[in-house]
Motif scaffolding. Structure first.
Motif, PDB file in Angstrom:
ATOM      1  N   UNK A  23       1.236  -1.093  -0.015  1.00  0.00           N
ATOM      2  CA  UNK A  23       0.040  -0.490   0.116  1.00  0.00           C
ATOM      3  C   UNK A  23       1.130   1.157  -0.360  1.00  0.00           C
ATOM      4  N   UNK A  24       0.422   2.706  -1.215  1.00  0.00           N
ATOM      5  CA  UNK A  24       0.974   3.038  -0.906  1.00  0.00           C
ATOM      6  C   UNK A  24       0.388   4.059  -0.965  1.00  0.00           C
ATOM      7  N   UNK A  25       0.894   5.477   0.257  1.00  0.00           N
ATOM      8  CA  UNK A  25      -0.633   6.593   0.577  1.00  0.00           C
ATOM      9  C   UNK A  25       0.649   8.212   0.114  1.00  0.00           C
ATOM     10  N   UNK A  26      -0.932   8.757  -0.480  1.00  0.00           N
ATOM     11  CA  UNK A  26       0.250  10.247  -0.777  1.00  0.00           C
ATOM     12  C   UNK A  26      -0.951  10.838   0.354  1.00  0.00           C
ATOM     13  N   UNK A  27      -0.557  11.354   0.613  1.00  0.00           N
ATOM     14  CA  UNK A  27      -1.336  13.557   1.172  1.00  0.00           C
ATOM     15  C   UNK A  27      -0.367  14.273   1.029  1.00  0.00           C
ATOM     16  N   UNK A  28      -1.284  15.156   0.544  1.00  0.00           N
ATOM     17  CA  UNK A  28      -0.588  15.971   0.272  1.00  0.00           C
ATOM     18  C   UNK A  28      -0.909  17.170   1.075  1.00  0.00           C
ATOM     19  N   UNK A  29      -0.426  18.002   1.623  1.00  0.00           N
ATOM     20  CA  UNK A  29       0.210  18.841   2.500  1.00  0.00           C
ATOM     21  C   UNK A  29       0.255  20.232   1.950  1.00  0.00           C
ATOM     22  N   UNK A  30       0.474  20.876   1.284  1.00  0.00           N
ATOM     23  CA  UNK A  30       0.655  22.567   0.368  1.00  0.00           C
ATOM     24  C   UNK A  30       0.433  22.361  -0.877  1.00  0.00           C
ATOM     25  N   UNK A  31       0.095  22.715  -1.495  1.00  0.00           N
ATOM     26  CA  UNK A  31      -0.148  23.011  -3.339  1.00  0.00           C
ATOM     27  C   UNK A  31      -0.282  24.407  -4.061  1.00  0.00           C
ATOM     28  N   UNK A  74      10.766   3.607   8.897  1.00  0.00           N
ATOM     29  CA  UNK A  74      10.234   2.964   9.340  1.00  0.00           C
ATOM     30  C   UNK A  74       9.067   2.324   7.838  1.00  0.00           C
ATOM     31  N   UNK A  75       8.139   3.037   7.869  1.00  0.00           N
ATOM     32  CA  UNK A  75       6.745   3.215   6.391  1.00  0.00           C
ATOM     33  C   UNK A  75       7.583   4.508   5.261  1.00  0.00           C
ATOM     34  N   UNK A  76       8.451   5.368   6.035  1.00  0.00           N
ATOM     35  CA  UNK A  76       9.220   6.132   4.596  1.00  0.00           C
ATOM     36  C   UNK A  76       9.145   5.828   3.476  1.00  0.00           C
ATOM     37  N   UNK A  77       9.024   6.005   2.422  1.00  0.00           N
ATOM     38  CA  UNK A  77       9.658   5.654   0.640  1.00  0.00           C
ATOM     39  C   UNK A  77      10.490   6.972   0.518  1.00  0.00           C
ATOM     40  N   UNK A  78       9.726   7.876   0.876  1.00  0.00           N
ATOM     41  CA  UNK A  78      10.578   9.370   0.548  1.00  0.00           C
ATOM     42  C   UNK A  78      11.983   9.830   1.451  1.00  0.00           C
ATOM     43  N   UNK A  85      20.740  15.687  -4.614  1.00  0.00           N
ATOM     44  CA  UNK A  85      21.086  15.533  -5.607  1.00  0.00           C
ATOM     45  C   UNK A  85      19.501  14.661  -6.205  1.00  0.00           C
ATOM     46  N   UNK A  86      18.621  14.372  -5.902  1.00  0.00           N
ATOM     47  CA  UNK A  86      17.313  13.489  -6.010  1.00  0.00           C
ATOM     48  C   UNK A  86      16.501  14.807  -6.529  1.00  0.00           C
ATOM     49  N   UNK A  87      16.558  16.002  -6.426  1.00  0.00           N
ATOM     50  CA  UNK A  87      16.131  17.630  -7.649  1.00  0.00           C
ATOM     51  C   UNK A  87      15.803  16.895  -8.690  1.00  0.00           C
ATOM     52  N   UNK A  88      17.302  16.981  -9.383  1.00  0.00           N
ATOM     53  CA  UNK A  88      17.642  16.113 -10.992  1.00  0.00           C
ATOM     54  C   UNK A  88      16.565  15.541 -11.036  1.00  0.00           C
ATOM     55  N   UNK A  89      16.272  14.135 -10.070  1.00  0.00           N
ATOM     56  CA  UNK A  89      14.711  13.756 -11.041  1.00  0.00           C
ATOM     57  C   UNK A  89      13.564  14.091 -10.646  1.00  0.00           C
ATOM     58  N   UNK A  90      13.325  15.035 -10.019  1.00  0.00           N
ATOM     59  CA  UNK A  90      11.998  15.613 -10.159  1.00  0.00           C
ATOM     60  C   UNK A  90      11.114  15.353  -8.898  1.00  0.00           C
ATOM     61  N   UNK A  91      11.325  14.152  -8.319  1.00  0.00           N
ATOM     62  CA  UNK A  91      10.847  14.052  -7.272  1.00  0.00           C
ATOM     63  C   UNK A  91      11.953  13.090  -5.800  1.00  0.00           C
ATOM     64  N   UNK A  92      11.482  12.816  -4.446  1.00  0.00           N
ATOM     65  CA  UNK A  92      12.166  12.253  -3.541  1.00  0.00           C
ATOM     66  C   UNK A  92      11.514  10.823  -3.356  1.00  0.00           C
ATOM     67  N   UNK A  93      10.393  10.986  -3.974  1.00  0.00           N
ATOM     68  CA  UNK A  93      10.553   9.004  -3.558  1.00  0.00           C
ATOM     69  C   UNK A  93      10.879   7.946  -4.612  1.00  0.00           C
ATOM     70  N   UNK A 120       3.578  23.823  -7.715  1.00  0.00           N
ATOM     71  CA  UNK A 120       4.844  22.746  -6.745  1.00  0.00           C
ATOM     72  C   UNK A 120       3.675  22.187  -5.720  1.00  0.00           C
ATOM     73  N   UNK A 121       3.946  21.035  -4.811  1.00  0.00           N
ATOM     74  CA  UNK A 121       3.098  20.024  -3.947  1.00  0.00           C
ATOM     75  C   UNK A 121       4.194  20.011  -2.968  1.00  0.00           C
ATOM     76  N   UNK A 122       3.414  19.587  -1.779  1.00  0.00           N
ATOM     77  CA  UNK A 122       4.345  19.232  -0.732  1.00  0.00           C
ATOM     78  C   UNK A 122       4.019  18.299  -0.708  1.00  0.00           C
ATOM     79  N   UNK A 123       4.356  17.077  -0.121  1.00  0.00           N
ATOM     80  CA  UNK A 123       2.973  15.728  -0.552  1.00  0.00           C
ATOM     81  C   UNK A 123       3.818  14.693   0.702  1.00  0.00           C
TER      82      UNK A 123
END
Length: 583
Positions: free
Chosen positions: A39-47, A109-113, A164-172, A51-54
């Motif tokens: 299960x992969x869940x995303x919760x958008x904090x700010x949009x 433990x539960x962070x993919x980001x 470094x991961x800014x180059x990929x466009x996401x931190x997931x 730009x969106x902070x998830x």
């Protein structure tokens, strides 16, 4: 009275809450592993515009199982703390710090980001500093500073991964692991992940902080050394394992972790501090997990991480009871004959120690035996094979030595003593972990692996683990019956024994050496650059020039006749000299 009752209630509320959550996580784990769910869940904090902070969460069988172990161990530790820290005036503060520590680990433990991983990672570092300096004395402050500075290296590498991961466009990171493996940037990221995991899991050359962190209260040590702080690096590498395909990095990690195993095993045999012996055994087991992980078996590393967590927490809790009864003395030479006076604590201590050794059908046996048999099946050179098996023998060596000192030798502390085994709060929490230490290995070997591992080897190789254990047991028995002078006289020179007992001089080289020189260098930079030349040529220098000019112009504008006369005479003399020079 009211304060005591409130502290009692916060202890029990935390205990029941964590225990209930641990049982719930176990049922979630069963459901997820049986149905093969992720299960992969995303919760958008700010949009905001584009730009969106998830905030994202990854829930699978691995995260649920690990959370279950963290919560069960921490519930036992909090219940145990009710009695162990009973003389503490601010027990609430201690319990809240421990809960913050557990929450940081669960976030990790539960962070993919990678950003939420940094939050949990830094939370572990900060709260561990607060817990290590809990007994406020000079030794605790030094140990806390060493722990914080050593872990800070890993934090810096995590921050560099984020940039470094800014180059990929996401931190997931979980989205990029499979299809960007051969990318140069991913290669750099994998190196940074390995270094940050090495700092958190105390591999060479960052090992010296782990025994120093023993300055924390014993319940904290039980939590830190079983399932939270030191396992964070291993867990990060298990999550990133598809990224670790560069053979040079893996071979380097294999050699370093093998040397860590060897160094910790040898140093534990020279140590007389009860908690430091157990801390060095943790370091040895972390080396074992890291080395099997670098060989490409993340499931085995995770299996050993979980089984080790149970019996290591139990071992620390038994050590805490013994230290309490010994008037807060930690020297094993002053202990002895404990099995006669505190049989229940001795039972827990012996079973957890034997599980650490890998005695058949206890928790540690299932994971350690499987790891060593996979080592024999793999295509390895003699050095790595030697590191694995010699370190396993050393584990048996220092464990039997410890049991000889604690259980069989004569009691050496006081002529009048009161050893009792009736602290039922501590005993209940220890017996819960004792039950888990016995059944965890077989239970997890059925649950985690979809097919039963059956490894066919020649009889001598199959029995190799038992041979090594038996030799280590005999050596531990003989060495514990010899005194230190005869060992040095017949086996080792004084200089070599100093080298082996002081973790290969690692605290001197990497702690006092590097930390002192780096901190001293930065102090000189601040003094000479920031507060010296920079000030002279920017802020303070400009201020002094403007101040002097303003004083000069202020005097000129005072309309004083003397100044005008003086200036006129000077001007006339100047013109006169100019005329003479021109002619």
């Amino acid at each position: 009275m009211f304060k005591k009752s409130s502290e009692f209630s916060i202890c029990f509320i935390s205990f029941f809450f964590l225990f209930f959550l641990g049982i719930m996580n176990f049922f979630f784990f069963l459901y997820f592993i049986m149905n093969d769910l992720v299960m992969f869940m995303e919760w958008e904090l700010i949009s905001f515009n584009s730009m969106s902070i998830i905030m994202s969460l990854l829930l699978d069988w691995m995260s649920f199982l690990f959370m279950m172990f963290v919560m069960l161990i921490s519930s036992s530790v909090i219940y145990y703390s009710k009695s162990y820290m009973s003389s503490e005036l601010n027990l609430n503060r201690f319990i809240i710090l421990v809960l913050m520590f557990i929450m940081s680990m669960i976030l990790l433990i539960i962070s993919p980001n990678i950003i939420s991983i940094l939050l949990g990672w830094d939370g572990l570092g900060l709260v561990s500093y607060c817990l290590v300096i809990y007994y406020q004395n000079l030794k605790s402050y030094n140990a806390g500073m060493l722990t914080a500075l050593s872990n800070r290296i890993g934090d810096v590498f995590i921050l560099m991964i984020i940039s470094w991961m800014v180059n990929y466009g996401s931190w997931n990171y979980i989205f990029y692991l499979n299809f960007m493996i051969n990318d140069l940037e991913m290669l750099i990221i994998s190196l940074m992940v390995i270094i940050s995991a090495m700092t958190k899991s105390a591999q060479i050359p960052f090992s010296s902080w782990l025994p120093a962190a023993m300055a924390a209260p014993t319940p904290v040590s039980a939590l830190v050394h079983s399932s939270t702080l030191v396992t964070a690096g291993i867990y990060l590498l298990i999550r990133y394992n598809t990224l670790l395909i560069n053979m040079f990095f893996l071979k380097l990690l294999l050699v370093i972790s093998g040397l860590t195993m060897l160094m910790a095993g040898i140093s534990a045999n020279y140590e007389f501090d009860l908690k430091k012996i157990i801390a060095l055994s943790t370091l040895s087991q972390l080396g074992l997990m890291m080395s099997i992980l670098s060989m490409g078996f993340p499931d085995l590393a995770f299996f050993h991480l979980l089984t080790h967590a149970m019996f290591k927490a139990l071992l620390f809790m038994c050590a805490g009871v013994i230290i309490h009864l010994m008037n807060n003395n930690q020297d094993i030479r002053l202990m002895g004959g404990l099995s006669l006076y505190i049989p229940l604590t001795s039972l827990c201590m012996n079973i957890s120690n034997l599980a650490l050794c890998g005695i058949p059908f206890l928790a540690g046996f299932y994971s350690k035996d499987l790891i060593l048999e996979m080592v024999m099946l793999s295509n390895l050179n003699l050095l790595i094979f030697y590191l694995y098996y010699f370190s396993t023998g050393l584990t048996m060596f220092y464990t039997i030595r410890l049991l000889m000192y604690l259980m069989l030798n004569d009691f050496n502390l006081l002529s009048v003593y009161n050893l009792f085994d009736e602290d039922f709060i501590m005993l209940k929490s220890m017996f819960m972990l004792l039950f888990m230490s016995v059944i965890t290995g077989s239970m997890l070997s059925w649950l985690i692996f979809s097919i039963p591992y059956m490894i066919y080897l020649p009889l001598n190789l199959k029995l190799m683990v038992l041979y090594v254990m038996f030799i280590g047991m005999m050596m531990g028995y003989f060495i514990s019956n010899m005194n230190i002078y005869s060992i040095n006289k017949f086996l080792l020179s004084y200089e070599l024994s100093m080298f082996l007992s002081l973790m290969w001089f690692m605290p001197n080289l990497f702690t006092y050496g590097l930390n002192y020189y780096f901190l001293n260098f930065s102090r000189k930079l601040i003094k000479n650059i920031d507060m010296g030349w920079s000030e002279l040529f920017s802020g303070q220098g400009m201020f002094m020039i403007m101040k002097n000019y303003s004083i000069f112009f202020n005097i000129m504008q005072m309309n004083s006749l003397k100044i005008y006369l003086f200036s006129f005479i000077l001007w006339m003399m100047f013109m006169f000299l100019l005329v003479i020079i021109m002619n």
